[in-house]
Design a protein around this motif. Structure first.
Motif, short mmCIF file in Angstrom:
data_model
loop_
_atom_site.label_atom_id
_atom_site.label_comp_id
_atom_site.label_asym_id
_atom_site.label_seq_id
_atom_site.Cartn_x
_atom_site.Cartn_y
_atom_site.Cartn_z
N PRO A 160 0.83 -1.21 0.00
CA PRO A 160 0.00 0.00 0.00
C PRO A 160 0.87 1.26 0.00
O PRO A 160 1.95 1.28 0.60
CB PRO A 160 -0.80 -0.13 1.29
CG PRO A 160 0.05 -0.98 2.18
CD PRO A 160 0.79 -1.93 1.28
N TYR A 209 1.05 5.35 0.80
CA TYR A 209 0.43 6.48 1.49
C TYR A 209 1.13 7.80 1.17
O TYR A 209 0.66 8.85 1.56
CB TYR A 209 0.45 6.23 3.00
CG TYR A 209 -0.44 5.09 3.43
CD1 TYR A 209 -1.78 5.30 3.73
CD2 TYR A 209 0.06 3.79 3.51
CE1 TYR A 209 -2.61 4.26 4.11
CE2 TYR A 209 -0.76 2.74 3.90
CZ TYR A 209 -2.09 2.98 4.19
OH TYR A 209 -2.91 1.94 4.56
N SER A 251 -4.93 0.99 -8.23
CA SER A 251 -5.59 2.21 -7.76
C SER A 251 -5.91 2.06 -6.27
O SER A 251 -5.73 0.99 -5.68
CB SER A 251 -6.88 2.43 -8.54
OG SER A 251 -7.82 1.40 -8.26
N ARG A 252 -6.41 3.12 -5.67
CA ARG A 252 -6.78 3.05 -4.26
C ARG A 252 -7.86 2.00 -4.04
O ARG A 252 -7.78 1.21 -3.10
CB ARG A 252 -7.28 4.42 -3.81
CG ARG A 252 -7.69 4.49 -2.32
CD ARG A 252 -8.16 5.89 -1.96
NE ARG A 252 -8.40 5.98 -0.53
CZ ARG A 252 -9.54 5.63 0.08
NH1 ARG A 252 -10.53 5.14 -0.66
NH2 ARG A 252 -9.67 5.75 1.39
N THR A 278 -6.52 -1.53 -4.35
CA THR A 278 -5.72 -1.89 -3.16
C THR A 278 -6.62 -2.29 -2.01
O THR A 278 -6.36 -3.27 -1.30
CB THR A 278 -4.83 -0.70 -2.75
OG1 THR A 278 -4.01 -0.31 -3.86
CG2 THR A 278 -3.95 -1.06 -1.56
N LEU A 285 -4.68 6.49 2.12
CA LEU A 285 -4.23 5.53 1.11
C LEU A 285 -4.38 6.14 -0.28
O LEU A 285 -5.45 6.64 -0.64
CB LEU A 285 -5.05 4.24 1.21
CG LEU A 285 -4.71 3.14 0.19
CD1 LEU A 285 -3.31 2.60 0.43
CD2 LEU A 285 -5.74 2.01 0.27
N LEU A 286 -3.32 6.08 -1.08
CA LEU A 286 -3.33 6.66 -2.41
C LEU A 286 -3.39 5.61 -3.51
O LEU A 286 -4.10 5.79 -4.50
CB LEU A 286 -2.08 7.53 -2.62
CG LEU A 286 -1.90 8.71 -1.65
CD1 LEU A 286 -0.59 9.42 -1.94
CD2 LEU A 286 -3.07 9.68 -1.77
N ALA A 287 -2.63 4.54 -3.34
CA ALA A 287 -2.54 3.52 -4.40
C ALA A 287 -1.87 2.28 -3.81
O ALA A 287 -1.76 2.14 -2.59
CB ALA A 287 -1.74 4.06 -5.59
#
Length: 221
Positions: A27, A29, A60-61, A64, A76-78
């Motif tokens: 993950p 961040y 993608s977020r 994930t 969480l971004l991606a």
């Protein structure tokens, strides 16, 4: 690394009942984490070559979260998904021992190689000590294989002292901690991997363990 990846492929081919591919998701961040780890893991794929288990994917977020429903969603971004192997190390060791015995090898447990025997500048055997009784004995052999894992440099150092040759360490041991939690924390077939921000160089991995998940053991190299 390349050699370790080829060995992974051999283990997966020879012992599919003891080893299996496993997807890991990292993950991200921070904005730089996905490209940083993604590029590094793409290089991992290149090193594996034909022995690769699957291509590294940028997630993608939402993807994930689908792979890791228990991950912290805040910030969480991606994510990055890559493939590695998982195996039952204890059962692999027993399988190797049984195969060696079937081929005529003599198996000895609880015995440490404490010294090397040298003759004419060459290794001619080892001195072994029974850890249970304290007794020692000399074992002579035409060939001695140093397959002692993280202790490989101990025997190499003894060889260097006997022959007067300097020995540089080959292995830098690392330490890990295994925590066992209930399966409710991870019901997906993906494992989680993340850089530990509090400990430079430390990596955290969470994977399905022994039980009703169908996977058990530790991640293979």
């Amino acid at each position: 690394m390349r050699e370790a990846l080829h060995e992974r492929a051999h283990l997966l081919h020879n012992a599919p009942h003891l080893a299996q591919p496993l997807a890991f998701v990292m993950p991200a961040y921070q904005w730089w984490e996905a490209p940083f780890y993604g590029v590094g893991l793409k290089m991992y794929d290149v090193l594996a070559g034909r022995d690769g288990l699957g291509s590294t994917e940028f997630l993608s977020r939402q993807q994930t979260l689908q792979c890791l429903p228990g991950v912290q969603p805040r910030g969480l971004l991606a994510g990055v998904k890559y493939w590695d192997g998982q195996f039952d190390d204890a059962r692999v060791a027993l399988a190797l021992a049984r195969t060696a015995a079937a081929q005529g090898a003599l198996l000895v447990n609880h015995c440490a190689a404490t010294e090397l025997i040298h003759e004419a500048g060459k290794i001619a055997g080892v001195v072994s000590m029974d850890r249970e009784t304290g007794r020692t004995c000399a074992l002579r052999a035409r060939c001695v294989i140093n397959a002692t894992g993280v202790w490989v440099d101990d025997l190499r150092q003894k060889d260097g002292e006997a022959t007067g040759r300097p020995v540089r360490p080959m292995v830098a041991p690392s330490q890990g901690v295994h925590l066992v939690v209930d399966r409710v924390f991870s019901r997906r077939p993906c494992a989680a991997g993340a850089q530990d921000g509090g400990s430079p160089g430390a990596v955290c991995r969470a994977m399905a363990g022994q039980g009703d998940s169908g996977h058990h053991g530790y991640a293979a190299p």
